[in-house]
Design an enzyme around this catalytic site. Structure first.
Site, PDB file in Angstrom:
ATOM      1  CG  HIS B 119      -0.247  -0.066   2.525  1.00 40.04           C
ATOM      2  ND1 HIS B 119       0.191   1.048   3.175  1.00 40.04           N
ATOM      3  CD2 HIS B 119       0.112  -1.110   3.304  1.00 40.04           C
ATOM      4  CE1 HIS B 119       0.763   0.704   4.310  1.00 40.04           C
ATOM      5  NE2 HIS B 119       0.746  -0.615   4.414  1.00 40.04           N
ATOM      6  CG  ASP B 120      -0.306   4.389   1.274  1.00 39.77           C
ATOM      7  OD1 ASP B 120      -0.991   5.344   0.904  1.00 39.77           O
ATOM      8  OD2 ASP B 120      -0.703   3.546   2.094  1.00 39.77           O
ATOM      9  N   GLY B 137       4.824  -1.390   2.780  1.00 37.16           N
ATOM     10  CA  GLY B 137       3.986  -0.205   2.623  1.00 37.16           C
ATOM     11  C   GLY B 137       4.800   1.069   2.579  1.00 37.16           C
TER      12      GLY B 137
END
Lengths: 278, 253
Positions: B119-120, B137
């Site tokens: 994520h991100d 992440g």
């Protein structure tokens, strides 16, 4: 209940009215899915598998497949998964073998990340995290709140203690003591998992006691039995230190630093649920 | 545009000209697939995902899964993918968890078997993630970097331009541009052979071999006219502003 028309649900499967089976999933005839459990897409659930409530299973996970074990002779073993677990893409969870006690069991609120593997007869308690590509060989026990990082390989019959943290790329061939950080090619104990313990509300006194215990047990150079006796005397009144000492003594009673080794060739797990046995 | 009859494509997804969707694929609501993409078979693309042109998705690739985090996905997060990327079997690309966040992938990147973009994450162009390589992440990988297999980045790590990380290591600190790293305890080993030059070799020796304190070493390199050395110095200064050797840590919380 929502079962996508392209999913294959075999006759005999018990799927709760509030469970959700996505496209291209395969659910075998002796599978039970609890309420709120969601198979997103292309999930395969085989064998005598019970999945509890509110679990989310991501695409291409395979649950209840045959063990990767030469001892497996096609016995009718069980996979049991509790509530509120997340199982990510491509994870594989194999069913048990007769020798290992017939059951692979996963508790509640565990997070099993992409491509990780949980082999036959493994017991995972609650609130554990397995990061990407973590590999658990057979007959392993993972106690509550343990975190196993990415690409960690865990040897057969190892016990991973509660609240322990296994660093990335480690090779765990001996029991990983509770409350500790373990990392490296030879399961080296680095220190106390104080960040994890603080987050979970352990008292500073207990964490300090564990730190003192760590110093004596792994940094003093004393022979193991002597170090254990010394720690027991000085900090044995802390419940956490007591757990740690008992864990280490159990490991010593096993073979090759693995407590569960002593149970090789005798069933280790609890009996499968009565109603699942014919 | 051709869609196999067994594929499940939501009517609200937009699929560009010449895009092929193979058997047993799922394309969820709101997905924007540009022209000339190819979903070979059993690919899942779901969630707020925008994909450019000419990407190839091999079987069992999953784009748009929830973040692998105990917190849920941000309601307004999305994934943006450029052009000409190759996603091999079992690749996973996850949604961001930061509000308004974007998991961004540039162009011409290659993602090998079961590699993972957390994520991100932000990826540049021409990046290679080898088999089982994982980006934790909030990681960033700059142009032309190469992350070898069975290893990957800690959360918030930045892999610099043209860097190379060896296989089976945990990458816990920022990887400086044009360098290669190895070892279970993160060691900068030298200049990536592809970027070898006397200026970079000198910079490597001053920073990692001279024993000088880091600020002093960087000061000594300031006057070097080589643009790659300037980039290296700037990267290391930025990196030192974060914590634990990770410049991106400044974004935490």
């Amino acid at each position: 209940m929502a079962i996508h028309p392209s999913a294959v649900v075999e006759r005999g499967a018990e799927i709760d009215a509030a469970a959700d089976v996505g496209p291209f999933c395969l659910v075998g005839p002796r599978v039970r899915l609890g309420p709120g459990t969601r198979l997103i897409q292309s999930v395969t659930v085989l064998g005598r598998t019970t999945i509890g409530a509110r679990n989310i299973v991501h695409p291409f996970a395979v649950i209840g497949g045959d063990p990767q074990d030469l001892k497996f002779r096609g016995e009718d073993s069980v996979t049991r998964i509790g509530d509120d677990n997340v199982i990510r893409e491509g994870a594989t969870i194999n069913k048990g073998t007769f020798v290992g006690g017939n059951t692979t069991s996963i508790g509640n609120k565990n997070y099993i990340m992409a491509m990780s593997h949980i082999a036959h007869d493994t017991f995972i308690e609650d609130h554990c995290i397995l990061a990407n590509a973590a590999l658990l060989a057979g007959h392993i026990k993972v106690e509550s709140h343990a975190i196993i990082s990415g690409w960690v390989a865990v040897h057969h019959f190892v016990t991973v203690g509660q609240h322990s943290f296994i660093g990335g790329c480690s090779r765990i061939n001996q029991d990983a003591p509770p409350y500790m950080i373990v990392q490296g090619f030879d399961s080296e104990v680095y220190g106390v998992n104080s960040v994890g313990l603080r987050r979970r509300g352990f008292k500073p006194d207990s964490i300090n006691a564990l730190r003192e215990a760590h110093k004596v047990l792994w940094r003093s150079g004393l022979p193991k039995p002597e170090a254990l006796a010394q720690v027991e005397k000085s900090h044995g009144h802390f419940a956490e230190v007591k757990t740690l000492i008992e864990f280490l003594r159990a490991s010593d009673r096993g073979r090759m630093g693995r407590a569960r080794e002593s149970g090789r060739n005798t069933p280790l797990g609890p009996e499968p649920e009565e109603d699942l046995l014919e | 545009m051709s869609v196999h009859p067994s594929a499940v494509v939501d009517p609200s997804a937009s699929v560009g000209d010449g895009t092929e969707i193979g058997p047993f694929c799922v394309v969820g609501p709101g997905v924007r697939l540009g022209p000339g993409n190819r979903l070979i078979a059993r690919v899942r693309i779901a969630g707020p995902v925008g994909i450019g042109t000419g990407n190839v998705f091999h079987p069992t690739a999953v784009v748009g899964g929830d973040p692998q985090d105990l917190q849920p996905a941000a309601p307004d997060g999305r994934i943006e993918i450029g052009d000409g990327n190759v996603f091999r079997e079992g690749t996973t690309v996850n949604l961001p968890k930061m509000p308004g966040g974007v998991t961004r992938i540039g162009s011409r990147n290659r993602f090998h078997y079961t590699s993972h973009v957390g994520h991100d994450c932000t990826l540049g162009n021409d990046v290679i993630l080898c088999t089982y390589a994982v980006l934790g992440g909030h990681s960033a990988v700059q142009d032309g970097a190469w992350v070898e297999g069975l290893g990957g980045t800690h959360q918030f790590v930045t892999v610099g331009r043209g860097a190379w990380t060896r296989s089976h290591i945990p990458i816990t600190e920022d990887v400086p541009p044009y360098m290669w790293v190895d070892g279970n305890h993160f060691e900068v080993k030298g200049v990536h052979p592809r970027h070898q030059s006397p200026a970079l070799q000198n910079a490597f020796e001053v920073v990692w071999k001279s024993g000088l304190p880091r600020p002093e070493a960087l000061k000594r390199l300031e006057r070097d006219p080589d643009p790659k050395v300037a980039e290296l110095v700037e990267f290391l200064r930025w990196s030192a502003r974060g914590r634990f050797g990770r410049g991106g840590e400044a974004r935490r919380g």
